[in-house]
Design a protein around this motif. Structure first.
Motif, PDB file in Angstrom:
ATOM      1  N   ARG A  86      42.276  32.452  65.865  1.00 28.34           N
ATOM      2  CA  ARG A  86      41.072  32.026  65.305  1.00 28.34           C
ATOM      3  C   ARG A  86      40.877  30.465  65.607  1.00 28.34           C
ATOM      4  NH1 ARG A  86      36.197  30.074  63.619  1.00 28.34           N
ATOM      5  NH2 ARG A  86      35.262  30.832  61.626  1.00 28.34           N
ATOM      6  N   GLN A  94      26.891  34.765  71.846  1.00 23.48           N
ATOM      7  CA  GLN A  94      26.841  36.129  71.292  1.00 23.48           C
ATOM      8  C   GLN A  94      26.027  36.979  72.290  1.00 23.48           C
ATOM      9  OE1 GLN A  94      25.166  35.495  67.347  1.00 23.48           O
ATOM     10  NE2 GLN A  94      27.319  34.748  66.519  1.00 23.48           N
ATOM     11  N   GLU A 137      39.829  43.192  68.752  1.00 21.73           N
ATOM     12  CA  GLU A 137      38.565  42.866  67.922  1.00 21.73           C
ATOM     13  C   GLU A 137      38.000  41.508  68.316  1.00 21.73           C
ATOM     14  OE1 GLU A 137      38.124  43.095  63.679  1.00 21.73           O
ATOM     15  OE2 GLU A 137      39.410  44.802  63.583  1.00 21.73           O
ATOM     16  N   HIS A 139      35.317  38.289  67.266  1.00 22.14           N
ATOM     17  CA  HIS A 139      34.275  37.738  66.323  1.00 22.14           C
ATOM     18  C   HIS A 139      33.721  36.381  66.892  1.00 22.14           C
ATOM     19  CE1 HIS A 139      36.344  40.103  62.687  1.00 22.14           C
ATOM     20  NE2 HIS A 139      35.991  40.590  63.608  1.00 22.14           N
ATOM     21  N   TYR A 141      31.552  33.380  65.794  1.00 16.87           N
ATOM     22  CA  TYR A 141      30.647  32.763  64.734  1.00 16.87           C
ATOM     23  C   TYR A 141      29.701  31.493  65.448  1.00 16.87           C
ATOM     24  CZ  TYR A 141      34.157  35.334  61.850  1.00 16.87           C
ATOM     25  OH  TYR A 141      34.959  35.971  61.690  1.00 16.87           O
ATOM     26  N   VAL A 146      27.361  35.795  62.953  1.00 15.74           N
ATOM     27  CA  VAL A 146      28.593  36.517  63.588  1.00 15.74           C
ATOM     28  C   VAL A 146      28.416  37.785  64.253  1.00 15.74           C
ATOM     29  CG1 VAL A 146      29.458  37.596  61.260  1.00 15.74           C
ATOM     30  CG2 VAL A 146      31.246  37.042  62.972  1.00 15.74           C
ATOM     31  N   ARG A 147      28.842  38.045  65.284  1.00 14.64           N
ATOM     32  CA  ARG A 147      28.851  39.203  66.167  1.00 14.64           C
ATOM     33  C   ARG A 147      30.259  39.640  66.122  1.00 14.64           C
ATOM     34  NH1 ARG A 147      26.188  40.645  72.087  1.00 14.64           N
ATOM     35  NH2 ARG A 147      26.363  42.848  71.958  1.00 14.64           N
ATOM     36  N   LYS A 148      30.365  41.023  65.878  1.00 14.85           N
ATOM     37  CA  LYS A 148      31.730  41.766  65.889  1.00 14.85           C
ATOM     38  C   LYS A 148      31.601  42.735  66.652  1.00 14.85           C
ATOM     39  CE  LYS A 148      32.393  40.433  60.962  1.00 14.85           C
ATOM     40  NZ  LYS A 148      32.885  40.918  59.488  1.00 14.85           N
ATOM     41  N   ASP A 159      29.709  47.626  67.323  1.00 15.61           N
ATOM     42  CA  ASP A 159      29.283  46.083  67.863  1.00 15.61           C
ATOM     43  C   ASP A 159      27.938  45.901  66.685  1.00 15.61           C
ATOM     44  OD1 ASP A 159      28.035  44.097  68.931  1.00 15.61           O
ATOM     45  OD2 ASP A 159      27.074  45.095  70.629  1.00 15.61           O
ATOM     46  N   THR A 161      26.218  42.595  64.299  1.00 17.14           N
ATOM     47  CA  THR A 161      25.654  41.191  64.189  1.00 17.14           C
ATOM     48  C   THR A 161      25.150  40.971  62.683  1.00 17.14           C
ATOM     49  OG1 THR A 161      25.099  40.895  66.462  1.00 17.14           O
ATOM     50  CG2 THR A 161      24.356  39.062  64.769  1.00 17.14           C
ATOM     51  N   SER A 164      26.615  34.941  58.424  1.00 16.92           N
ATOM     52  CA  SER A 164      27.738  34.634  58.107  1.00 16.92           C
ATOM     53  C   SER A 164      27.697  33.014  57.731  1.00 16.92           C
ATOM     54  CB  SER A 164      29.032  34.537  59.237  1.00 16.92           C
ATOM     55  OG  SER A 164      30.258  33.880  58.930  1.00 16.92           O
TER      56      SER A 164
END
Length: 649
Positions: A86, A94, A137, A139, A141, A146-148, A159, A161, A164
């Motif tokens: 991180r 994103q 994974e 992410h 930010y 946040v798009r994961k 997928d 969003t 966050s």
């Protein structure tokens, strides 16, 4: 010739459009991972693929730090199998998150607008991580959202969003695919050492690794202090300029020791920048004193160099050797000239200002010169003897591929087994891979060389032939084998021979160990087997059959410890047949092939900053001191003789 050999196999005749395949980028990575990350491995070596995966992810976070976007990176390893990174940089845009981690040749680093002097340039790295992970994974930010995205083996699973409140940045979590990385593990020491290298090159960066803080306040000076296993003869000379940083000192040791970096990447095999440093540091010091030879000047040197290059050219995707000749893609100044000009100016100025350092350095050079001249005669004779022996060296059974073969894709597989006696070497020689595995046979116990000068390397025939076989007389640049494997019996004599060989390397070629080239071969102590008709557990039989094409009457387990022996007895009972291997020569070539194959067990010989080589050698290999006698007495374990029937249960 048998006429049957000329017959065409009908299955190979049909070749049409149906045989032509087009793979997606990630499919190709999974099919040919070696093209992207080098060898796969199991994590026991710092060069193994799982660490390349971590490096590819971490390099992106470092690039954010270099762009002054985030000064903290968090790394966590779970169960030695899964890892997360991180950072608190800008976060991957994103709108292009999926493409950035799954489509080859997609990157924000093809120009120098968003990233300058980055290590990641080809749009490949993190895609390889995605493709070679069973779970991946990412992410992103950015600005309250946040798009994961979640992938499995490179295939998008989800997928989403969502809002966050977390700080901007990127989070990546991955678990390497266990079907590619067989029995892999992340080793804490290797990961920490890798992360420390990043902090030496990025002062101001804080890395939190499993809750532990790693940082450096003095850059390459800290690196040398942490890596040196002999005392520095004078304070570390630490000099910095635009896009270049060097640090060096001398120690009472043989050989030369270098650490080199490009854009924060540890170039373990050097390259143009390291070659330039070696050339110009010797030339500048020679010109300062007006005399001395380059070899005498560099003997005992411990040094590091780091440079930043726009769009660096590496010799492979793993980026462990720099090939760039210029500092920028449009030409301009060469790497050699840039490094040379900096060293000429800064080192010369430093020595003029610090006369105390210049005096100590000159004394070290004079000492090296005296040692060289003292053994000049014996060196010449030894080289001639080694040259003749190389033409027909009965102690060396060479292989075809060598570590020094620059363009050979398999060069890192090259290794040499150092064995005791002809019986052990015979078993290995008959079962080895002649392409990548060489064998060097010792004649009994080698000389205890502790406290002796390097003259003994040339006077002792076996040491001289071993040095010649490895081709490390001048430096490790011409090392012929990536792995130097000590293969001795697992008894008292074998352990003693192992210590004597390692002492030889520590005394005269410590960099061979520090660079991670020396290993000890682990061979089984026991063979436990039983007839398959006696084994009730069908799973045990199925597993054994899956590992071998031969459906033998026996199911066999090879055990490397007493604990493994007990486990095998429980699995294969009742009344299994147990054989205790007393020496390597007792193991048949057919069996030995499995012990030195792809799954061979190796224990790497390592040195840490707390390991003071001189003190270690004095304690273990020096005179029989009272301190060592007391240690042996205090730790002596006496095992009572067990009855024969108990041994074989």
């Amino acid at each position: 010739m048998n006429e049957d050999n000329n017959l065409i196999n009908p299955e190979t005749v049909n070749y049409d459009e149906g045989n032509i395949q087009t793979l997606t980028g990630l499919e190709h990575i999974r099919l040919r991972p070696g093209m992207y990350i080098g060898r796969l491995g199991d994590g026991s070596s710092a060069e193994d693929g799982i660490y390349v995966l971590l490096k590819e992810v971490f390099d992106n976070s470092i690039d954010e730090f270099k762009m002054k976007a985030g000064d903290r990176i968090e790394v966590n390893v779970e169960d030695n199998l899964r890892i997360s990174v991180r950072d608190y940089g800008r976060g991957i845009p994103q709108g292009k998150l999926i493409e950035s981690v799954s489509i080859l040749n997609t990157s924000g680093k093809f120009d120098s607008k968003a990233f300058k002097k980055s290590i990641g340039l080809n749009g490949v790295g993190v895609k390889a991580v995605n493709a070679l992970s069973s779970h991946f994974e990412v992410h992103s930010y950015r600005d309250g959202k946040v798009r994961k995205a979640v992938f499995e083996c490179g295939k998008l699973i989800s997928d989403v969003t969502e809002p966050s409140q977390d700080e901007n940045g990127t989070y990546i979590y991955f678990e390497p695919d266990a079907t590619k990385f067989i029995n892999y593990q992340f080793h804490d020491e290797i990961v920490e050492n890798m992360l420390r290298n990043y902090t030496y090159l990025n002062i101001g960066l804080t890395i939190m690794y499993n809750g532990r803080r790693i940082l450096s306040r003095h850059g390459l000076e800290d690196l040398l202090k942490d890596r040196m296993t002999s005392d520095a003869l004078y304070p570390i000379v630490h000099l910095q300029g635009e896009d270049i940083e060097i640090a060096f000192t001398h120690a009472n040791q043989y050989g030369e020791e270098y650490y080199s970096f490009v854009n924060g990447q540890h170039t373990t095999q050097g390259g143009t920048h390291q070659s330039a440093f070696k050339e110009h540091i010797a030339r500048t010091i020679k010109e300062f004193y007006g005399k001395y030879e380059y070899g005498d000047i560099r003997t005992g040197i411990v040094a590091a160099i780091a440079i930043n290059v726009e769009e660096p050219l590496f010799e492979s995707q793993t980026k462990i050797k720099l090939g760039s000749l210029t500092m920028a893609p449009d030409g301009g100044v060469s790497v050699n000239k840039y490094v040379g000009d900096f060293i000429k100016t800064e080192v010369d100025n430093y020595l003029h200002i610090h006369q105390d350092v210049a005096e100590v350095l000159e004394n070290k050079i004079k000492e090296s010169e005296r040692d060289r001249k003292a053994m000049a005669g014996v060196t010449k004779l030894a080289r001639e003897r080694a040259k003749k022996a190389n033409l027909h060296n009965r102690k060396l059974r060479d292989c075809r591929i060598h570590f020094s073969d620059v363009k050979n894709d398999r060069k890192e597989e090259s290794c040499i087994f150092i064995t005791e006696g002809d019986s052990a070497s015979g078993s290995i020689t008959k079962s080895r891979d002649v392409n990548t595995q060489a064998v060097f046979s010792l004649r009994g116990k080698p000389l205890n060389c502790f406290g002796l000068t390097k003259k003994v390397v040339y006077e002792n025939e076996e040491f001289n032939l071993l040095q010649a076989a490895l081709d490390i007389e001048e430096s490790l640049d011409t090392l012929r084998y990536n792995k130097v494997i000590v293969a001795t019996d697992a008894d008292v004599d074998g352990m003693h021979i192992r210590l004597l060989i390692i002492t030889f390397f520590l005394q005269f070629f410590p960099e061979l160990i520090k660079k991670g080239h020396v290993y000890v071969l682990q061979t089984p102590l026991f063979r436990v087997r039983n007839r398959r008709t006696k084994i009730k557990n069908k799973k045990t039989i199925a597993e054994a059959d899956a590992k071998s094409d031969k459906k033998s009457d026996f199911i066999t387990r090879y055990c490397y410890s007493d604990e493994e022996r007990q486990k095998a007895i429980e699995e294969l009972g009742p009344d299994p047949e147990i054989t205790r291997f007393k020496g390597l020569g007792e193991i048949s070539p057919d069996e030995f092939a499995g012990f030195i194959g792809p799954d061979m067990r190796l224990e790497q010989v390592t040195l840490h900053k707390t390991d003071q080589v001189a003190k270690l050698l004095e304690y273990y290999m020096g005179k029989n001191t009272m301190e060592r006698q007391n240690f042996i007495i205090d730790n002596l374990v006496v095992e009572e003789d067990r009855p024969e029937e108990d041994i074989y249960e």
